[in-house]
Write a protein that holds these residues in place. Structure first.
Motif, PDB file in Angstrom:
ATOM      1  N   ASP A 100       3.972  25.647   2.579  1.00 33.80           N
ATOM      2  CA  ASP A 100       2.697  25.043   2.221  1.00 33.80           C
ATOM      3  C   ASP A 100       2.933  23.579   1.871  1.00 33.80           C
ATOM      4  N   ILE A 101       1.873  22.837   1.680  1.00 31.32           N
ATOM      5  CA  ILE A 101       1.974  21.420   1.351  1.00 31.32           C
ATOM      6  C   ILE A 101       2.234  21.277  -0.148  1.00 31.32           C
ATOM      7  N   VAL A 102       3.282  20.549  -0.494  1.00 30.08           N
ATOM      8  CA  VAL A 102       3.608  20.261  -1.894  1.00 30.08           C
ATOM      9  C   VAL A 102       3.369  18.773  -2.121  1.00 30.08           C
ATOM     10  N   GLU A 103       2.523  18.445  -3.086  1.00 31.90           N
ATOM     11  CA  GLU A 103       2.120  17.061  -3.285  1.00 31.90           C
ATOM     12  C   GLU A 103       2.491  16.557  -4.674  1.00 31.90           C
ATOM     13  N   VAL A 104       2.767  15.268  -4.764  1.00 34.36           N
ATOM     14  CA  VAL A 104       3.034  14.621  -6.035  1.00 34.36           C
ATOM     15  C   VAL A 104       2.443  13.219  -5.981  1.00 34.36           C
ATOM     16  N   ARG A 105       1.897  12.762  -7.113  1.00 36.57           N
ATOM     17  CA  ARG A 105       1.292  11.432  -7.179  1.00 36.57           C
ATOM     18  C   ARG A 105       2.276  10.446  -7.799  1.00 36.57           C
ATOM     19  N   LEU A 106       2.389   9.268  -7.187  1.00 37.53           N
ATOM     20  CA  LEU A 106       3.273   8.221  -7.670  1.00 37.53           C
ATOM     21  C   LEU A 106       2.470   6.949  -7.909  1.00 37.53           C
ATOM     22  N   ASP A 107       2.954   6.129  -8.812  1.00 37.23           N
ATOM     23  CA  ASP A 107       2.387   4.802  -9.063  1.00 37.23           C
ATOM     24  C   ASP A 107       3.441   3.788  -8.639  1.00 37.23           C
ATOM     25  N   LEU A 108       3.215   3.138  -7.498  1.00 39.43           N
ATOM     26  CA  LEU A 108       4.171   2.173  -6.973  1.00 39.43           C
ATOM     27  C   LEU A 108       3.546   0.790  -6.995  1.00 39.43           C
ATOM     28  N   ASN A 109       4.051  -0.061  -7.878  1.00 36.21           N
ATOM     29  CA  ASN A 109       3.547  -1.435  -8.021  1.00 36.21           C
ATOM     30  C   ASN A 109       2.041  -1.464  -8.281  1.00 36.21           C
ATOM     31  N   GLY A 110       1.561  -0.466  -9.006  1.00 34.77           N
ATOM     32  CA  GLY A 110       0.142  -0.430  -9.347  1.00 34.77           C
ATOM     33  C   GLY A 110      -0.732   0.240  -8.317  1.00 34.77           C
ATOM     34  N   PHE A 111      -0.160   0.673  -7.192  1.00 36.38           N
ATOM     35  CA  PHE A 111      -0.945   1.317  -6.147  1.00 36.38           C
ATOM     36  C   PHE A 111      -0.691   2.826  -6.169  1.00 36.38           C
TER      37      PHE A 111
ATOM     38  N   ALA B 101       6.001   1.094  -1.078  1.00 32.24           N
ATOM     39  CA  ALA B 101       5.138   0.235  -1.890  1.00 32.24           C
ATOM     40  C   ALA B 101       4.587  -0.924  -1.073  1.00 32.24           C
ATOM     41  N   ARG B 102       5.434  -1.502  -0.227  1.00 30.60           N
ATOM     42  CA  ARG B 102       4.991  -2.622   0.610  1.00 30.60           C
ATOM     43  C   ARG B 102       3.933  -2.160   1.617  1.00 30.60           C
ATOM     44  N   ALA B 103       4.136  -0.968   2.201  1.00 26.55           N
ATOM     45  CA  ALA B 103       3.152  -0.434   3.146  1.00 26.55           C
ATOM     46  C   ALA B 103       1.818  -0.172   2.458  1.00 26.55           C
ATOM     47  N   ALA B 104       1.884   0.379   1.243  1.00 24.43           N
ATOM     48  CA  ALA B 104       0.654   0.639   0.484  1.00 24.43           C
ATOM     49  C   ALA B 104      -0.061  -0.656   0.135  1.00 24.43           C
ATOM     50  N   GLU B 105       0.699  -1.652  -0.285  1.00 24.91           N
ATOM     51  CA  GLU B 105       0.088  -2.928  -0.665  1.00 24.91           C
ATOM     52  C   GLU B 105      -0.550  -3.614   0.537  1.00 24.91           C
ATOM     53  N   GLN B 106       0.120  -3.564   1.689  1.00 29.72           N
ATOM     54  CA  GLN B 106      -0.434  -4.189   2.887  1.00 29.72           C
ATOM     55  C   GLN B 106      -1.729  -3.516   3.306  1.00 29.72           C
TER      56      GLN B 106
END
Length: 464
Positions: A276-287, A383-388
């Motif tokens: 099944d899908i296992v998910e976790v939330r992260l905070d990377l550079n505020g994103f 983090a860079r991909a998220a910020e872009q």
């Protein structure tokens, strides 16, 4: 009663149960601070008998907007419950526009329970439902619908970028943008109606319609540009989706645990452990980043594992970034062709780098969940991909809700019909503009939106 007031603050509730047709609104109260033991708890009251409830439980009302020490007592026997602060905010200068009060007391469960029970004995007072305070603020003109949704997002914000976006919306930045467009459409509609009123005056009619056409041609690209944002605001609100995908036993679950810095997924040397899908939330550079571990993709899988693979591919196709893991630089395990064509960015990652000879050809990224080698580089890449994808230099607020997007698309369709239709059919062009204005008005609640109010406010926490 206590179970309801102290239940965890969920993000999603069912339809609101409170009655909007009651002739004399009841006074509502609820625990507005977080559940569980705390140094201070806040109980909020709102309604016509809020002042009477303060008198009943706290002795007397203090001066408006002056924090005052009071002793809280049980109205039935006068027994002391606690000592704390009372804030009294008479209408209309309050969050809801009604008489409001707040009790700031010690955050123990027994104290909260006793005060809640004491308030329930006050005349015309009851526990609030989810989102009822904000609903009353909307009904009393203190918030529009978009601002209310911003309040809910502000409560749910987990990262700095989410906080900023939600605060802008709650402060009215998004509403101001939509109201500016709505005002421009109303001006164009007035010109169109003038053309109808003076249809016997050929020059007046043509001039009014031409001016209306010009204004619509000017405003429509702004609305379309707002729509063509790559869903940036919605992704920021829900999280930048990153999926770990690849064949079985290449270290996806180990990498998820390493990135989360805790044991989130089960790790085993047996292939097919993750189904099944296992998910976790992260905070990377505020994103906000939503990282998902998925089932390994292979051809010789059983029925249950095939279902896990189907879910893995479905999740990967909806992701903004897919990390395709392989554990041997000598193999050429490529992602499925349909995944490459439908998913967002796909980055190859060599896992278990501690097991490989450093002289082997390097991959674009190499990591070891065991030693931690390469994890910082991988995190920087995510983090860079998220910020872009999420950062924006524009000062205009972002589109954050699927409901807003649907209404704006309807508005653009009506404006396109106005532009494409013959101007001599003034009645039809006026109807195009009326529908476009209605679509915009539904975002902020400027028109009849009773059918969506429960959906919007049902997402709030009790006490908000």
């Amino acid at each position: 009663m206590l179970a309801q007031s102290l239940s965890p603050c969920p993000l999603v509730f069912g339809p609101l149960a409170f009655l909007m047709t009651e002739r004399t609104p009841q006074t509502i109260f609820a625990l507005s601070s977080g559940p569980g033991r705390a140094g201070v708890a806040v109980i909020r009251l709102s309604g016509p008998d809020a002042g009477g409830a303060v008198d009943c439980v706290a002795g007397s009302r203090p001066l408006p907007r002056h924090a005052t020490v009071r002793t809280f007592r049980d109205p039935e026997n006068g027994e002391k419950i606690d000592k704390g602060l009372v804030l009294w905010m008479p209408a209309p200068q309050s969050f809801t526009g009604e008489d409001c009060a707040e009790f700031h007391l010690h955050g123990g469960a027994a104290v909260i329970n006793a005060v809640i029970n004491a308030l329930s004995t006050c005349p015309n007072c009851r526990l609030a439902e989810a989102g009822e305070f904000s609903r009353r603020a909307f009904d009393n003109g203190k918030l529009d619908l978009a601002e209310a949704e911003g309040v809910a997002d502000l409560v749910a914000a987990e990262t700095e970028a989410q906080r900023k976006q939600a605060f802008d919306q709650a402060s009215g930045a998004l509403s101001a943008l939509y109201e500016r467009w709505r005002s421009q459409l109303i001006e164009a509609a007035a010109l169109t109606e003038a053309a109808l009123d003076f249809s016997d005056e050929g020059d007046v009619s043509k001039d009014a319609l031409a001016k209306a056409h010009t204004r619509i041609v000017q405003v429509m690209p702004e609305i379309q540009g707002h729509l063509d944002d790559g869903h940036r605001g919605e992704i920021l609100r829900d999280g930048f989706r990153v999926v770990l995908a690849g064949p079985p036993n290449v270290g996806k679950s180990s990498l998820l645990n390493a990135l989360a810095r805790r044991d989130v997924a089960i790790v085993s040397h047996h292939a097919g452990t993750t189904r099944d899908i296992v998910e976790v939330r992260l905070d990377l550079n505020g994103f906000p980043v939503l990282l998902s571990d998925t089932a390994g993709l292979r051809s010789d899988a059983g029925d249950i594992e095939r279902e896990g693979m189907r879910r893995a591919q479905q999740t990967a196709k909806a992701a903004q970034l897919v990390l395709w893991l392989t554990d041997d630089p000598r193999t050429d395990a490529e992602p499925p062709a349909n995944l490459v064509s439908e998913a967002g960015e796909i980055v190859s990652v060599l896992s278990k780098s501690d097991l490989h000879d450093t002289t082997m050809p390097p991959k674009s990224l190499a990591v070891s969940a065991k030693t931690g080698a390469g994890l910082d580089t991988l995190i920087e890449h995510i983090a860079r991909a998220a910020e872009q994808r999420l950062a924006c230099d524009s000062v205009a607020p972002a589109l954050t809700q699927a409901r807003h997007r649907q209404a704006l698309r309807q508005c653009v369709e009506n404006l396109a019909a106005f532009i494409a239709g013959p101007l001599q059919d003034a009645e039809l062009r006026a109807e195009d503009l009326r529908q476009a204005i209605t679509a915009l008005g539904r975002i902020t609640g400027r028109v009849d939106v009773e059918d969506i109010l429960d959906q919007v406010f049902g997402q709030f926490c009790i006490g908000k």
